[in-house]
Motif scaffolding. Structure first.
Motif, PDB file in Angstrom:
ATOM      1  N   LEU A  38      -5.074  -3.672 -13.848  1.00 19.79           N
ATOM      2  CA  LEU A  38      -6.300  -4.406 -14.160  1.00 19.79           C
ATOM      3  C   LEU A  38      -7.293  -3.603 -14.997  1.00 19.79           C
ATOM      4  O   LEU A  38      -7.714  -4.042 -16.061  1.00 19.79           O
ATOM      5  N   CYS A  39      -7.685  -2.430 -14.509  1.00 23.52           N
ATOM      6  CA  CYS A  39      -8.755  -1.680 -15.176  1.00 23.52           C
ATOM      7  C   CYS A  39      -8.244  -0.650 -16.175  1.00 23.52           C
ATOM      8  O   CYS A  39      -9.021  -0.124 -16.978  1.00 23.52           O
ATOM      9  N   GLY A  40      -6.959  -0.328 -16.132  1.00 21.64           N
ATOM     10  CA  GLY A  40      -6.396   0.618 -17.081  1.00 21.64           C
ATOM     11  C   GLY A  40      -6.601   2.080 -16.730  1.00 21.64           C
ATOM     12  O   GLY A  40      -6.140   2.966 -17.456  1.00 21.64           O
ATOM     13  N   LYS A  41      -7.266   2.359 -15.607  1.00 17.70           N
ATOM     14  CA  LYS A  41      -7.484   3.748 -15.206  1.00 17.70           C
ATOM     15  C   LYS A  41      -6.226   4.293 -14.527  1.00 17.70           C
ATOM     16  O   LYS A  41      -5.438   3.540 -13.958  1.00 17.70           O
TER      17      LYS A  41
ATOM     18  N   PHE B 155       0.842  -1.195   0.000  1.00 13.66           N
ATOM     19  CA  PHE B 155       0.000   0.000   0.000  1.00 13.66           C
ATOM     20  C   PHE B 155       0.879   1.248   0.000  1.00 13.66           C
ATOM     21  O   PHE B 155       1.751   1.415   0.850  1.00 13.66           O
ATOM     22  N   LEU B 156       0.649   2.135  -0.975  1.00 10.66           N
ATOM     23  CA  LEU B 156       1.393   3.389  -1.075  1.00 10.66           C
ATOM     24  C   LEU B 156       0.441   4.572  -0.922  1.00 10.66           C
ATOM     25  O   LEU B 156      -0.714   4.512  -1.342  1.00 10.66           O
ATOM     26  N   THR B 157       0.941   5.641  -0.334  1.00  7.86           N
ATOM     27  CA  THR B 157       0.115   6.836  -0.118  1.00  7.86           C
ATOM     28  C   THR B 157       0.666   8.060  -0.836  1.00  7.86           C
ATOM     29  O   THR B 157       0.174   9.168  -0.637  1.00  7.86           O
ATOM     30  N   THR B 158       1.664   7.862  -1.677  1.00  7.42           N
ATOM     31  CA  THR B 158       2.297   8.992  -2.369  1.00  7.42           C
ATOM     32  C   THR B 158       2.252   8.842  -3.886  1.00  7.42           C
ATOM     33  O   THR B 158       3.016   9.486  -4.605  1.00  7.42           O
ATOM     34  N   GLY B 159       1.379   7.985  -4.379  1.00  8.87           N
ATOM     35  CA  GLY B 159       1.244   7.806  -5.816  1.00  8.87           C
ATOM     36  C   GLY B 159       2.172   6.747  -6.378  1.00  8.87           C
ATOM     37  O   GLY B 159       3.041   6.211  -5.684  1.00  8.87           O
ATOM     38  N   ALA B 160       1.990   6.431  -7.652  1.00  6.45           N
ATOM     39  CA  ALA B 160       2.817   5.422  -8.311  1.00  6.45           C
ATOM     40  C   ALA B 160       4.268   5.894  -8.393  1.00  6.45           C
ATOM     41  O   ALA B 160       4.526   7.067  -8.683  1.00  6.45           O
ATOM     42  N   PRO B 161       5.227   5.006  -8.128  1.00 10.81           N
ATOM     43  CA  PRO B 161       6.642   5.385  -8.248  1.00 10.81           C
ATOM     44  C   PRO B 161       6.952   5.911  -9.649  1.00 10.81           C
ATOM     45  O   PRO B 161       6.336   5.509 -10.639  1.00 10.81           O
ATOM     46  N   ASP B 162       7.923   6.798  -9.743  1.00 10.04           N
ATOM     47  CA  ASP B 162       8.238   7.472 -11.005  1.00 10.04           C
ATOM     48  C   ASP B 162       8.620   6.512 -12.126  1.00 10.04           C
ATOM     49  O   ASP B 162       8.384   6.792 -13.296  1.00 10.04           O
ATOM     50  N   HIS B 163       9.210   5.374 -11.782  1.00  8.34           N
ATOM     51  CA  HIS B 163       9.708   4.465 -12.815  1.00  8.34           C
ATOM     52  C   HIS B 163       8.632   3.507 -13.324  1.00  8.34           C
ATOM     53  O   HIS B 163       8.942   2.561 -14.051  1.00  8.34           O
TER      54      HIS B 163
ATOM     55  N   ASP C 289       4.420   2.666 -14.831  1.00  6.42           N
ATOM     56  CA  ASP C 289       3.236   3.154 -15.533  1.00  6.42           C
ATOM     57  C   ASP C 289       2.168   3.441 -14.479  1.00  6.42           C
ATOM     58  O   ASP C 289       1.779   2.544 -13.729  1.00  6.42           O
ATOM     59  N   PRO C 290       1.663   4.673 -14.378  1.00  8.40           N
ATOM     60  CA  PRO C 290       0.694   5.011 -13.330  1.00  8.40           C
ATOM     61  C   PRO C 290      -0.678   4.383 -13.518  1.00  8.40           C
ATOM     62  O   PRO C 290      -1.516   4.451 -12.620  1.00  8.40           O
ATOM     63  N   LYS C 291      -0.918   3.756 -14.660  1.00  3.57           N
ATOM     64  CA  LYS C 291      -2.226   3.143 -14.896  1.00  3.57           C
ATOM     65  C   LYS C 291      -2.370   1.847 -14.099  1.00  3.57           C
ATOM     66  O   LYS C 291      -1.409   1.116 -13.881  1.00  3.57           O
TER      67      LYS C 291
ATOM     68  N   LYS D 113       6.920  -3.778 -10.972  1.00  2.00           N
ATOM     69  CA  LYS D 113       6.550  -2.397 -11.325  1.00  2.00           C
ATOM     70  C   LYS D 113       5.077  -2.295 -11.704  1.00  2.00           C
ATOM     71  O   LYS D 113       4.690  -1.546 -12.601  1.00  2.00           O
ATOM     72  N   VAL D 114       4.229  -3.052 -11.004  1.00  2.00           N
ATOM     73  CA  VAL D 114       2.796  -3.097 -11.295  1.00  2.00           C
ATOM     74  C   VAL D 114       2.034  -2.280 -10.257  1.00  2.00           C
ATOM     75  O   VAL D 114       2.333  -2.332  -9.063  1.00  2.00           O
ATOM     76  N   ASN D 115       1.026  -1.527 -10.722  1.00  2.00           N
ATOM     77  CA  ASN D 115       0.173  -0.733  -9.836  1.00  2.00           C
ATOM     78  C   ASN D 115      -1.280  -1.184  -9.953  1.00  2.00           C
ATOM     79  O   ASN D 115      -1.760  -1.476 -11.052  1.00  2.00           O
ATOM     80  N   LEU D 116      -1.978  -1.238  -8.823  1.00  2.41           N
ATOM     81  CA  LEU D 116      -3.411  -1.536  -8.794  1.00  2.41           C
ATOM     82  C   LEU D 116      -4.125  -0.434  -8.020  1.00  2.41           C
ATOM     83  O   LEU D 116      -3.653  -0.022  -6.950  1.00  2.41           O
ATOM     84  N   ASP D 117      -5.250   0.047  -8.568  1.00  6.60           N
ATOM     85  CA  ASP D 117      -5.981   1.097  -7.862  1.00  6.60           C
ATOM     86  C   ASP D 117      -6.851   0.505  -6.755  1.00  6.60           C
ATOM     87  O   ASP D 117      -7.024  -0.711  -6.644  1.00  6.60           O
TER      88      ASP D 117
END
Length: 218
Positions: A82-85, A67-75, A77-79, A98-102
């Motif tokens: 799963l959903c692409g948002k 769990f991160l509270t400062t946004g996706a790491p710079d390196h 893809d912020p999308k 380097k995977v992000n999930l909303d």
């Protein structure tokens, strides 16, 4: 005034209407803001800090997500993987891949695995400490003691207040023509969000009785 939010290392402060929540990506109601992490979150969404800081997700076997509270790491893809948002300040991240999930996609998985199901509500629930989580009961507005939170519809209710669900339909002396049905998703759009009995704004209430045929309560 600042508050201690359970599950977060920094103190948070009140935020009025007009902000976009970093958990649900919607703009309504009041919330909290962290000046250090630069996130804002609805009071109805702070249950996300009750979710484990590291979790396993069925879409990403092999590594846990943090769990991160400062946004996706710079390196990365912020999308959302799963959903692409586009993700917001609050998200789950895999440092290995380097995977992000909303948050919405995490909630879907959380609800699917939850075994806390109550006959009085149609979604799986989480047990929360309302006071530590800075959440208030939608029925009595109290903030002490333990209660339940629905991640999907943001229902929050004390353990001692669930008896309200034993009366899903009532006849009220102020409106004897039709029965009033208990709803837990807020005042319908076609209604006046003012209760005629006490003239209390319904903007922050989501447990109310309403007619089922679009008639105003008079």
């Amino acid at each position: 005034m600042t508050y201690v939010l359970e599950g977060h290392e920094h103190r948070v402060s009140d935020v009025n209407e007009g902000f976009e929540c970093d958990a649900c990506n919607r703009s309504y109601g009041d919330g909290y803001s962290c000046g250090e992490c630069k996130f804002t979150i609805h009071k109805k969404c702070v249950f996300v800090f009750n979710i484990q800081a590291r979790i396993n997700h069925p879409s990403h076997d092999g590594h846990s997500l943090e769990f991160l509270t400062t946004g996706a790491p710079d390196h990365t893809d912020p999308k959302c993987h799963l959903c692409g948002k586009n993700t917001k300040r609050l998200l789950y991240h895999c440092y290995d891949c380097k995977v992000n999930l909303d948050i919405d996609c995490i909630i879907d998985s959380l609800c699917a695995r939850s075994d806390l199901n109550m006959e009085w509500h149609h979604h799986p629930l989480l047990m929360v400490d309302l006071k530590a989580s800075l959440m208030s009961c939608d029925f009595c507005h109290g903030t002490s003691k333990h209660g339940y939170c629905c991640p999907r519809c943001r229902l929050v209710i004390h353990e001692g207040c669930v008896s309200v669900f034993e009366s899903p339909e009532i006849i009220h002396p102020s409106h004897v023509r039709h029965p009033l049905k208990l709803i837990s998703s807020g005042a319908p759009d076609y209604t006046d969000r003012i209760r005629l009995q006490c003239h209390l704004s319904m903007e922050v209430m989501i447990i109310i009785y309403s007619t089922s045929n679009n008639d105003p309560v008079t």
